[in-house]
Design a protein around this motif. Structure first.
Motif, PDB file in Angstrom:
ATOM      1  N   ASN A 204     -40.016  55.683 -58.151  1.00 40.13           N
ATOM      2  CA  ASN A 204     -39.068  55.037 -59.052  1.00 40.13           C
ATOM      3  C   ASN A 204     -39.027  53.551 -58.723  1.00 40.13           C
ATOM      4  O   ASN A 204     -38.454  53.139 -57.715  1.00 40.13           O
ATOM      5  CB  ASN A 204     -37.685  55.674 -58.894  1.00 40.13           C
ATOM      6  CG  ASN A 204     -36.652  55.037 -59.811  1.00 40.13           C
ATOM      7  OD1 ASN A 204     -36.951  54.107 -60.575  1.00 40.13           O
ATOM      8  ND2 ASN A 204     -35.423  55.515 -59.742  1.00 40.13           N
ATOM      9  N   LYS A 205     -39.658  52.739 -59.578  1.00 38.79           N
ATOM     10  CA  LYS A 205     -39.777  51.306 -59.307  1.00 38.79           C
ATOM     11  C   LYS A 205     -38.439  50.578 -59.334  1.00 38.79           C
ATOM     12  O   LYS A 205     -38.347  49.438 -58.901  1.00 38.79           O
ATOM     13  CB  LYS A 205     -40.734  50.656 -60.319  1.00 38.79           C
ATOM     14  CG  LYS A 205     -42.112  51.326 -60.426  1.00 38.79           C
ATOM     15  CD  LYS A 205     -42.845  51.332 -59.109  1.00 38.79           C
ATOM     16  CE  LYS A 205     -44.316  51.729 -59.271  1.00 38.79           C
ATOM     17  NZ  LYS A 205     -44.532  53.075 -59.797  1.00 38.79           N
ATOM     18  N   GLU A 206     -37.404  51.236 -59.867  1.00 43.33           N
ATOM     19  CA  GLU A 206     -36.086  50.610 -59.916  1.00 43.33           C
ATOM     20  C   GLU A 206     -35.218  51.008 -58.725  1.00 43.33           C
ATOM     21  O   GLU A 206     -34.153  50.434 -58.515  1.00 43.33           O
ATOM     22  CB  GLU A 206     -35.357  51.016 -61.217  1.00 43.33           C
ATOM     23  CG  GLU A 206     -36.096  50.637 -62.489  1.00 43.33           C
ATOM     24  CD  GLU A 206     -36.338  49.147 -62.585  1.00 43.33           C
ATOM     25  OE1 GLU A 206     -35.393  48.390 -62.263  1.00 43.33           O
ATOM     26  OE2 GLU A 206     -37.435  48.739 -62.971  1.00 43.33           O
ATOM     27  N   ALA A 207     -35.690  51.969 -57.939  1.00 39.52           N
ATOM     28  CA  ALA A 207     -34.880  52.498 -56.842  1.00 39.52           C
ATOM     29  C   ALA A 207     -34.859  51.552 -55.650  1.00 39.52           C
ATOM     30  O   ALA A 207     -35.802  50.798 -55.414  1.00 39.52           O
ATOM     31  CB  ALA A 207     -35.400  53.870 -56.416  1.00 39.52           C
ATOM     32  N   PHE A 208     -33.797  51.657 -54.892  1.00 39.39           N
ATOM     33  CA  PHE A 208     -33.653  50.829 -53.703  1.00 39.39           C
ATOM     34  C   PHE A 208     -34.771  51.103 -52.697  1.00 39.39           C
ATOM     35  O   PHE A 208     -35.330  50.183 -52.100  1.00 39.39           O
ATOM     36  CB  PHE A 208     -32.294  51.088 -53.047  1.00 39.39           C
ATOM     37  CG  PHE A 208     -32.231  50.637 -51.616  1.00 39.39           C
ATOM     38  CD1 PHE A 208     -32.201  49.286 -51.302  1.00 39.39           C
ATOM     39  CD2 PHE A 208     -32.242  51.554 -50.578  1.00 39.39           C
ATOM     40  CE1 PHE A 208     -32.167  48.863 -49.992  1.00 39.39           C
ATOM     41  CE2 PHE A 208     -32.205  51.141 -49.265  1.00 39.39           C
ATOM     42  CZ  PHE A 208     -32.160  49.799 -48.968  1.00 39.39           C
ATOM     43  N   HIS A 209     -35.092  52.388 -52.478  1.00 43.26           N
ATOM     44  CA  HIS A 209     -36.092  52.747 -51.477  1.00 43.26           C
ATOM     45  C   HIS A 209     -37.450  52.124 -51.802  1.00 43.26           C
ATOM     46  O   HIS A 209     -38.173  51.697 -50.898  1.00 43.26           O
ATOM     47  CB  HIS A 209     -36.234  54.268 -51.373  1.00 43.26           C
ATOM     48  CG  HIS A 209     -34.997  54.942 -50.879  1.00 43.26           C
ATOM     49  ND1 HIS A 209     -34.459  54.670 -49.635  1.00 43.26           N
ATOM     50  CD2 HIS A 209     -34.188  55.854 -51.456  1.00 43.26           C
ATOM     51  CE1 HIS A 209     -33.370  55.406 -49.474  1.00 43.26           C
ATOM     52  NE2 HIS A 209     -33.186  56.125 -50.555  1.00 43.26           N
ATOM     53  N   TYR A 210     -37.795  52.052 -53.091  1.00 46.88           N
ATOM     54  CA  TYR A 210     -39.069  51.442 -53.475  1.00 46.88           C
ATOM     55  C   TYR A 210     -39.044  49.946 -53.203  1.00 46.88           C
ATOM     56  O   TYR A 210     -39.997  49.378 -52.661  1.00 46.88           O
ATOM     57  CB  TYR A 210     -39.371  51.700 -54.951  1.00 46.88           C
ATOM     58  CG  TYR A 210     -40.650  51.030 -55.407  1.00 46.88           C
ATOM     59  CD1 TYR A 210     -41.891  51.573 -55.085  1.00 46.88           C
ATOM     60  CD2 TYR A 210     -40.619  49.838 -56.134  1.00 46.88           C
ATOM     61  CE1 TYR A 210     -43.070  50.951 -55.471  1.00 46.88           C
ATOM     62  CE2 TYR A 210     -41.799  49.208 -56.521  1.00 46.88           C
ATOM     63  CZ  TYR A 210     -43.011  49.774 -56.188  1.00 46.88           C
ATOM     64  OH  TYR A 210     -44.184  49.147 -56.566  1.00 46.88           O
ATOM     65  N   ASN A 211     -37.946  49.304 -53.560  1.00 47.62           N
ATOM     66  CA  ASN A 211     -37.849  47.857 -53.341  1.00 47.62           C
ATOM     67  C   ASN A 211     -37.879  47.518 -51.858  1.00 47.62           C
ATOM     68  O   ASN A 211     -38.435  46.494 -51.457  1.00 47.62           O
ATOM     69  CB  ASN A 211     -36.567  47.322 -53.991  1.00 47.62           C
ATOM     70  CG  ASN A 211     -36.704  47.157 -55.487  1.00 47.62           C
ATOM     71  OD1 ASN A 211     -37.079  46.111 -55.986  1.00 47.62           O
ATOM     72  ND2 ASN A 211     -36.404  48.221 -56.228  1.00 47.62           N
ATOM     73  N   ARG A 212     -37.311  48.383 -51.031  1.00 53.75           N
ATOM     74  CA  ARG A 212     -37.362  48.156 -49.595  1.00 53.75           C
ATOM     75  C   ARG A 212     -38.804  48.295 -49.094  1.00 53.75           C
ATOM     76  O   ARG A 212     -39.254  47.501 -48.276  1.00 53.75           O
ATOM     77  CB  ARG A 212     -36.454  49.159 -48.869  1.00 53.75           C
ATOM     78  CG  ARG A 212     -36.523  49.032 -47.353  1.00 53.75           C
ATOM     79  CD  ARG A 212     -35.344  49.681 -46.656  1.00 53.75           C
ATOM     80  NE  ARG A 212     -35.248  51.096 -46.923  1.00 53.75           N
ATOM     81  CZ  ARG A 212     -34.258  51.859 -46.442  1.00 53.75           C
ATOM     82  NH1 ARG A 212     -33.299  51.330 -45.722  1.00 53.75           N
ATOM     83  NH2 ARG A 212     -34.236  53.147 -46.708  1.00 53.75           N
ATOM     84  N   PHE A 213     -39.536  49.292 -49.604  1.00 53.73           N
ATOM     85  CA  PHE A 213     -40.932  49.467 -49.207  1.00 53.73           C
ATOM     86  C   PHE A 213     -41.761  48.246 -49.607  1.00 53.73           C
ATOM     87  O   PHE A 213     -42.597  47.768 -48.832  1.00 53.73           O
ATOM     88  CB  PHE A 213     -41.516  50.721 -49.854  1.00 53.73           C
ATOM     89  CG  PHE A 213     -43.005  50.868 -49.653  1.00 53.73           C
ATOM     90  CD1 PHE A 213     -43.522  51.259 -48.425  1.00 53.73           C
ATOM     91  CD2 PHE A 213     -43.890  50.584 -50.687  1.00 53.73           C
ATOM     92  CE1 PHE A 213     -44.890  51.372 -48.228  1.00 53.73           C
ATOM     93  CE2 PHE A 213     -45.251  50.696 -50.498  1.00 53.73           C
ATOM     94  CZ  PHE A 213     -45.757  51.093 -49.262  1.00 53.73           C
ATOM     95  N   VAL A 214     -41.538  47.743 -50.822  1.00 51.78           N
ATOM     96  CA  VAL A 214     -42.279  46.570 -51.302  1.00 51.78           C
ATOM     97  C   VAL A 214     -42.016  45.370 -50.400  1.00 51.78           C
ATOM     98  O   VAL A 214     -42.939  44.608 -50.078  1.00 51.78           O
ATOM     99  CB  VAL A 214     -41.893  46.252 -52.761  1.00 51.78           C
ATOM    100  CG1 VAL A 214     -42.410  44.865 -53.169  1.00 51.78           C
ATOM    101  CG2 VAL A 214     -42.468  47.315 -53.696  1.00 51.78           C
ATOM    102  N   MET A 215     -40.763  45.198 -49.963  1.00 49.42           N
ATOM    103  CA  MET A 215     -40.437  44.089 -49.074  1.00 49.42           C
ATOM    104  C   MET A 215     -41.231  44.192 -47.777  1.00 49.42           C
ATOM    105  O   MET A 215     -41.809  43.208 -47.299  1.00 49.42           O
ATOM    106  CB  MET A 215     -38.936  44.085 -48.759  1.00 49.42           C
ATOM    107  CG  MET A 215     -38.500  42.938 -47.855  1.00 49.42           C
ATOM    108  SD  MET A 215     -36.733  42.991 -47.470  1.00 49.42           S
ATOM    109  CE  MET A 215     -36.661  44.429 -46.392  1.00 49.42           C
TER     110      MET A 215
END
Length: 279
Positions: A196-207
């Motif tokens: 889920n590209k909108e999820a917090f966990h994905y955004n944390r992984f991208v960071m």
């Protein structure tokens, strides 16, 4: 004139989404402000210890995961950093640093044998940021009675370096964005799931992936003796290892930079976390 803050949504017992007197939304920290039935009006603003405007909704999930004492320590450190560096830091620095500190403490407990090297190059290049990293480690020891390894001074220092650069790998480097997209596809294909590209966990992984790529580009990779832990994870989590290797190969093919085993191990830990959170 009495100033009133309207508390409209609970995040946890001590954090809530609010509206100020002008109707602007913010996230406020305060002892027990999340207890009463929502919505309600808070007239005693002395209860509020910190406020954050225009906070990305992804960080709401983070606020539910990270202990209050770590968030408060992070806010205190960032306030000190603003003064010491005399520069505007990324407004999300409090939360990205708190996330890193929480992860570092959890990782230390779970992967006791994991060693990341203290970088004397970073110390020479960024002395003020290194001092802030050392101060952070000392404050964690003093407040939480937890001793982080010396290597955390380096990784925390890089958070301050990146915060001054808006945590960005230059936008004129399209390879980085492409690497993130293709790395995500590798994870999805390997584990037959949809991120889920909108999820917090994905955004944390991208960071974390951005930091990983940036370390490689600047030749600041982690190099230390983690052979035993690396072999253990490789044997017990073969699919995670294969996925990390595929991403490392992609990065090598794109940037011409090989990952060290220690960087591969660090990548495996982050892949394992996002896969578990997604599944």
């Amino acid at each position: 004139m009495m100033f009133i803050m309207k508390i409209i949504k609970k995040i946890n017992n001590n954090v809530a989404v609010c509206l100020d007197a002008n109707g602007h939304e913010l996230v406020a920290f305060g002892n027990g402000i999340g207890f009463p039935k929502m919505p309600y009006e808070l007239t005693d603003l002395s209860k509020i210890s910190m406020t954050f405007y225009q906070l990305n909704a992804h960080y709401h999930q983070l606020l539910m995961e990270i202990p209050q004492d770590i968030l408060e320590i992070s806010a205190e450190i960032v306030k000190t950093a603003q003064f010491e560096l005399n520069k505007t830091l990324n407004p999300n620095m409090v939360f990205s640093l708190a996330d890193h500190l929480h992860f570092a403490i959890t990782r230390m407990k779970k992967f006791k044998d994991l060693k990341l090297i203290f970088s004397y190059d970073i110390q020479q290049l960024y002395p003020r940021e290194t001092n802030l990293g050392r101060y952070t480690v000392q404050l964690i020891q003093k407040r939480l009675l937890i001793t982080l390894p010396e290597s955390e001074i380096t990784t925390i220092a890089m958070h301050f370096v990146n915060a001054q650069e808006e945590i960005a790998i230059n936008e004129d480097e399209p390879n980085v964005e492409e690497l993130i997209v293709r790395s995500s596809e590798i994870i999805e294909q390997t584990f037959q799931l949809t991120l889920n590209k909108e999820a917090f966990h994905y955004n944390r992984f991208v960071m974390h992936l951005r930091y990983y790529i940036k370390r490689m580009q600047q030749e600041e990779q982690f190099i230390d003796s983690n052979d035993t832990l690396f072999r253990t994870m490789k044997e017990t989590l073969p699919s995670i290892y294969d996925c990390a290797t595929a991403i490392a190969t992609l990065i090598y093919q794109t940037l011409g930079i090989e990952s060290t085993e220690d960087e591969l191990l660090y990548l495996m830990i982050h892949i394992n976390r996002i896969v578990k959170n997604t599944q």
